[in-house]
Write a protein that holds these residues in place. Structure first.
Motif, short mmCIF file in Angstrom:
data_model
loop_
_atom_site.label_atom_id
_atom_site.label_comp_id
_atom_site.label_asym_id
_atom_site.label_seq_id
_atom_site.Cartn_x
_atom_site.Cartn_y
_atom_site.Cartn_z
N TRP A 16 -2.15 -0.90 8.10
CA TRP A 16 -1.49 0.28 8.64
C TRP A 16 -1.71 0.41 10.15
CZ3 TRP A 16 -2.49 4.55 4.40
CH2 TRP A 16 -1.71 4.24 3.28
N ASP A 19 1.60 8.40 7.15
CA ASP A 19 1.86 7.13 6.49
C ASP A 19 3.19 7.10 5.76
OD1 ASP A 19 0.46 9.00 4.81
OD2 ASP A 19 0.12 7.43 3.33
N HIS A 20 3.95 8.20 5.85
CA HIS A 20 5.29 8.23 5.26
C HIS A 20 6.36 8.55 6.30
CE1 HIS A 20 3.65 8.09 1.13
NE2 HIS A 20 2.65 8.75 1.68
N GLY A 43 6.79 6.62 9.39
CA GLY A 43 6.87 5.58 10.40
C GLY A 43 8.22 5.39 11.06
N HIS A 92 2.96 13.60 5.90
CA HIS A 92 1.85 12.79 6.38
C HIS A 92 2.34 11.54 7.10
CE1 HIS A 92 -1.22 14.65 3.34
NE2 HIS A 92 -1.07 15.37 4.43
N LEU A 94 0.29 3.00 12.57
CA LEU A 94 -0.02 4.31 12.01
C LEU A 94 -0.50 5.30 13.07
CD1 LEU A 94 -0.24 6.04 9.45
CD2 LEU A 94 -2.58 5.24 9.19
N ASN A 125 -6.33 -0.15 5.84
CA ASN A 125 -6.44 0.36 7.20
C ASN A 125 -6.02 -0.68 8.23
OD1 ASN A 125 -7.78 3.23 7.43
ND2 ASN A 125 -8.72 2.24 5.66
N HIS A 168 2.67 5.67 -3.52
CA HIS A 168 1.70 4.57 -3.50
C HIS A 168 1.62 4.00 -4.91
CE1 HIS A 168 0.26 5.82 0.50
NE2 HIS A 168 0.31 7.05 0.03
N HIS A 183 0.79 -1.22 0.00
CA HIS A 183 0.00 0.00 0.00
C HIS A 183 0.83 1.28 0.00
CE1 HIS A 183 -3.18 -2.80 0.89
NE2 HIS A 183 -2.70 -3.07 2.08
N VAL A 184 2.06 1.24 0.47
CA VAL A 184 2.87 2.46 0.58
C VAL A 184 4.33 2.12 0.33
CG1 VAL A 184 3.22 2.23 3.10
CG2 VAL A 184 3.33 4.50 2.02
N LEU A 188 -2.11 10.64 13.25
CA LEU A 188 -3.07 10.56 12.14
C LEU A 188 -4.13 11.61 12.35
CD1 LEU A 188 -3.85 8.93 9.60
CD2 LEU A 188 -5.36 7.60 11.05
N MET A 241 5.92 2.78 7.36
CA MET A 241 5.32 2.44 8.64
C MET A 241 6.38 2.02 9.66
SD MET A 241 2.01 2.73 8.31
CE MET A 241 1.57 3.69 6.87
#
Length: 268
Positions: free
Chosen positions: A128, A74-75, A77, A72, A133, A125, A231, A23-24, A105, A42
């Motif tokens: 993460w 999700d980048h 972690g 953000h 997350l 979700n 992504h 996902h990322v 988040l 993450m």
């Protein structure tokens, strides 16, 4: 913490290695034995970096810089952990410094909540959350950059400001202009629906969707042959082709059918 969705790293451009999950993405750039980490996925991805360094017989000391495409969670972690455990300096666009300090988040965009019933959105979700997350540590110290700078890091990344997804969202140009690391300014996966193609982050996943689409103009004239997004799969058909497809897709990926062009496979 180890993710069940981890993948082995792979070289996606000369001296640039992709890490992350389905996902990322985040990346490590090699330059004469020195390393720049680009984004940080993450918290559960930490072991990917350690395993890769061990295979290459490299120490953490080889990591000289961490550069963020945007701030953000999700980048971010592993970013603060990297900063604390190495001498690496973190670099972020000046407009996203506060965002990266807040980490955590934010309230999920309505588009995510509205689409929780979608299997792909549930999978994203779940993965993460499992990978931390909601517990991303803030980046407590970072150097800031602005549009047009060439960063004094391994690989000499050039910054192109592409705001809209976030205020400081930036594309990083590497390898003498042949590679564009676009973060979430230009992606090949809709993380909500699982659709593949090329576009900006769809709709309300951007702070300002209209600005995100307009910012594609800032990438015109770059001659990058490989696009490495935050992504989705790398896009090997060139930045000019990617920009054309992204404009066709528009803010909500209205026209994704032409994007299924041999790249419709699982993300790295």
């Amino acid at each position: 913490m180890t993710s069940t969705r981890e993948v082995n790293s792979r070289e996606v451009a000369p001296g640039i290695h992709c890490f992350g999950d389905s996902h990322v993405n985040w990346y490590v750039l090699e330059d004469k034995g020195a390393l720049t980490v680009i984004d940080g996925g993450m918290q559960g991805h930490w072991s990917q970096l350690l395993d890769w360094l061990a295979r290459r017989t490299l120490s953490m000391d080889a990591i000289e810089a961490v550069v963020l495409t945007h701030g953000h969670a999700d980048h971010l972690g592993i970013v603060e952990r990297l900063r604390r455990e190495t001498d690496a300096l973190v670099h972020v666009h000046e407009a996203d410094q506060r965002l990266s300090r807040g980490a955590g988040l934010r309230r999920p965009p309505r588009r995510i909540i509205r689409n929780l019933w979608r299997p792909h959105n549930l999978a994203v979700n779940a993965a993460w959350m499992r990978d931390g997350l909601l517990r991303v540590p803030p980046v407590l110290q970072a150097s800031t950059f602005s549009d047009g700078e060439v960063l004094d890091v391994p690989g000499k990344l050039r910054v192109v400001h592409t705001p809209g997804h976030s205020p400081g969202s930036s594309t990083l140009v590497a390898r003498d202009g042949t590679v564009a690391l676009t973060g979430d300014a230009l992606v090949t996966l809709d993380v909500v629906t699982g659709r593949t193609g090329v576009g900006i982050m769809p709709g309300k996943l951007n702070d300002d969707p209209d600005q995100a689409l307009a910012s594609l103009r800032n990438l015109e004239g770059l001659d990058a042959q490989i696009v490495l997004p935050g992504h989705g799969q790398p896009w090997p058909d060139g930045l000019a082709d990617a920009l054309k497809r992204a404009r066709r897709a528009g803010i909500d990926w209205r026209d994704v059918s032409p994007h299924h062009h041999g790249h419709d496979h699982a993300t790295p």
